[in-house]
Design a protein around this motif. Structure first.
Motif, PDB file in Angstrom:
ATOM      1  N   LEU A 233       6.011   0.060 -14.424  1.00  0.00           N
ATOM      2  CA  LEU A 233       5.218  -1.159 -14.564  1.00  0.00           C
ATOM      3  C   LEU A 233       4.656  -1.185 -15.988  1.00  0.00           C
ATOM      4  O   LEU A 233       3.681  -0.508 -16.288  1.00  0.00           O
ATOM      5  CB  LEU A 233       4.095  -1.172 -13.526  1.00  0.00           C
ATOM      6  N   TYR A 241      -1.113  -0.543  -9.615  1.00  0.00           N
ATOM      7  CA  TYR A 241      -0.865  -1.235  -8.341  1.00  0.00           C
ATOM      8  C   TYR A 241      -1.879  -2.360  -8.117  1.00  0.00           C
ATOM      9  O   TYR A 241      -1.573  -3.329  -7.398  1.00  0.00           O
ATOM     10  CB  TYR A 241      -0.870  -0.244  -7.178  1.00  0.00           C
ATOM     11  N   GLN A 244      -1.271  -5.115 -11.401  1.00  0.00           N
ATOM     12  CA  GLN A 244      -0.064  -5.932 -11.240  1.00  0.00           C
ATOM     13  C   GLN A 244       0.258  -6.082  -9.754  1.00  0.00           C
ATOM     14  O   GLN A 244       1.409  -5.920  -9.326  1.00  0.00           O
ATOM     15  CB  GLN A 244       1.094  -5.286 -11.995  1.00  0.00           C
ATOM     16  N   PRO A 246       0.636  -8.585  -7.530  1.00  0.00           N
ATOM     17  CA  PRO A 246       1.734  -9.438  -7.024  1.00  0.00           C
ATOM     18  C   PRO A 246       3.110  -8.807  -7.219  1.00  0.00           C
ATOM     19  O   PRO A 246       3.940  -8.813  -6.304  1.00  0.00           O
ATOM     20  CB  PRO A 246       1.580 -10.725  -7.837  1.00  0.00           C
ATOM     21  N   ARG A 247       3.348  -8.266  -8.411  1.00  0.00           N
ATOM     22  CA  ARG A 247       4.644  -7.625  -8.674  1.00  0.00           C
ATOM     23  C   ARG A 247       4.798  -6.375  -7.824  1.00  0.00           C
ATOM     24  O   ARG A 247       5.848  -6.129  -7.234  1.00  0.00           O
ATOM     25  CB  ARG A 247       4.769  -7.271 -10.158  1.00  0.00           C
ATOM     26  N   ALA A 250       5.499  -7.261  -4.172  1.00  0.00           N
ATOM     27  CA  ALA A 250       6.834  -7.853  -4.002  1.00  0.00           C
ATOM     28  C   ALA A 250       7.901  -6.762  -3.979  1.00  0.00           C
ATOM     29  O   ALA A 250       8.812  -6.772  -3.139  1.00  0.00           O
ATOM     30  CB  ALA A 250       7.110  -8.848  -5.128  1.00  0.00           C
ATOM     31  N   ILE A 251       7.777  -5.798  -4.890  1.00  0.00           N
ATOM     32  CA  ILE A 251       8.733  -4.691  -4.943  1.00  0.00           C
ATOM     33  C   ILE A 251       8.630  -3.836  -3.682  1.00  0.00           C
ATOM     34  O   ILE A 251       9.636  -3.465  -3.072  1.00  0.00           O
ATOM     35  CB  ILE A 251       8.495  -3.832  -6.208  1.00  0.00           C
TER      36      ILE A 251
END
Length: 259
Positions: A233, A241, A244, A246-247, A250-251
């Motif tokens: 990241l 965590y 970021q 949202p990312r 999603a992952i």
């Protein structure tokens, strides 16, 4: 909600629904509140269990100084008591230590692992670190001698406090005397040899600006865990965590839901 496990109370929260179960394990000095954004994001499709480790959040303190094996045992007993096994795990920092301990000794407990900024690998000691350790040992020995003499009043205790503040880590200094014993036991255990015993598919998510558990630790875990993949990241710190979220979610959702 609370459960009594191994002589202490453990606070936990459960939300969501679905056939996928995931437990969230927070870092040292943190609690369920810092995992709440992840729990909320995943609870629409999964059953999510969050807990406060003993000595953290709303949980009670360990009845005696614990190390990683004791924290892992209490976590396993809670999951068994709640009939939450098998499940997947999302673990941050200290939660990674507990996950590595459990996943390596009892592979059937967990289906998939997500480790983010996970601790467990002991960093090599630098020359500067070695010198500081030697200085601390010499000065601590002097304090012990002053205590035994019993003629200096409270001077030895004041010197000892100054040494602790100068040489102790931020996490160590934030604790009281009893929890410091637990902290020392926790960080003294190197879990590197257990990584090759982990059988579960493992996703490693790491901030490239993490200074607490640097990226090289994630890269080493990727090499040693047989079925592991690392996602970096960019710009993320030890709390990537959250930074970021949202990312991250999603992952993680894709990894956990994928058959």
């Amino acid at each position: 909600m609370e459960a009594t496990i191994d002589g202490t109370t453990i606070h936990y929260e459960e939300q969501g629904q679905g056939s996928h179960r995931v437990v969230l394990l927070h870092g040292w000095g943190c609690d369920t509140k810092l995992m709440k954004p992840i729990a909320d994001a995943l609870s629409g499709e999964m059953r999510v269990l969050s807990l406060d480790f003993p000595g953290h959040g709303q949980s009670g303190r360990p009845p005696e100084p614990w190390g990683v094996p004791e924290f892992a045992s209490a976590t396993r007993r809670l999951l068994e008591q709640l009939d939450f096994l098998p499940c997947s795990v999302i673990a941050h920092s200290f939660g990674g230590r507990v996950t590595i301990q459990l996943a390596s000794e009892a592979p059937a407990l967990f289906e998939k692992l997500v480790l983010t900024g996970a601790a467990g690998i002991r960093p090599p000691q630098t020359e500067e670190g070695r010198r500081r350790s030697e200085q601390y040992r010499r000065l601590r020995k002097l304090c012990d001698g002053l205590k035994k003499a019993r003629i200096f009043g409270k001077l030895p205790e004041r010197l000892e406090e100054q040494l602790r503040r100068k040489y102790g880590s931020r996490d160590y200094n934030a604790l009281d005397a009893e929890m410091r014993k637990t902290f020392v036991k926790v960080i003294s255990l190197d879990l590197t040899d257990r990584l090759s015993q982990i059988q579960q598919p493992t996703l490693l998510l790491w901030g490239d600006r993490d200074t607490e558990t640097p990226l090289w630790m994630g890269q080493k875990m990727e090499k040693l865990i047989p079925d592991a993949g690392l996602v970096v990241l960019e710009g993320g710190t030890h709390f990537a965590y959250l930074e970021q979220a949202p990312r991250f979610t999603a992952i993680v959702r894709h990894f956990l839901m994928e058959e």
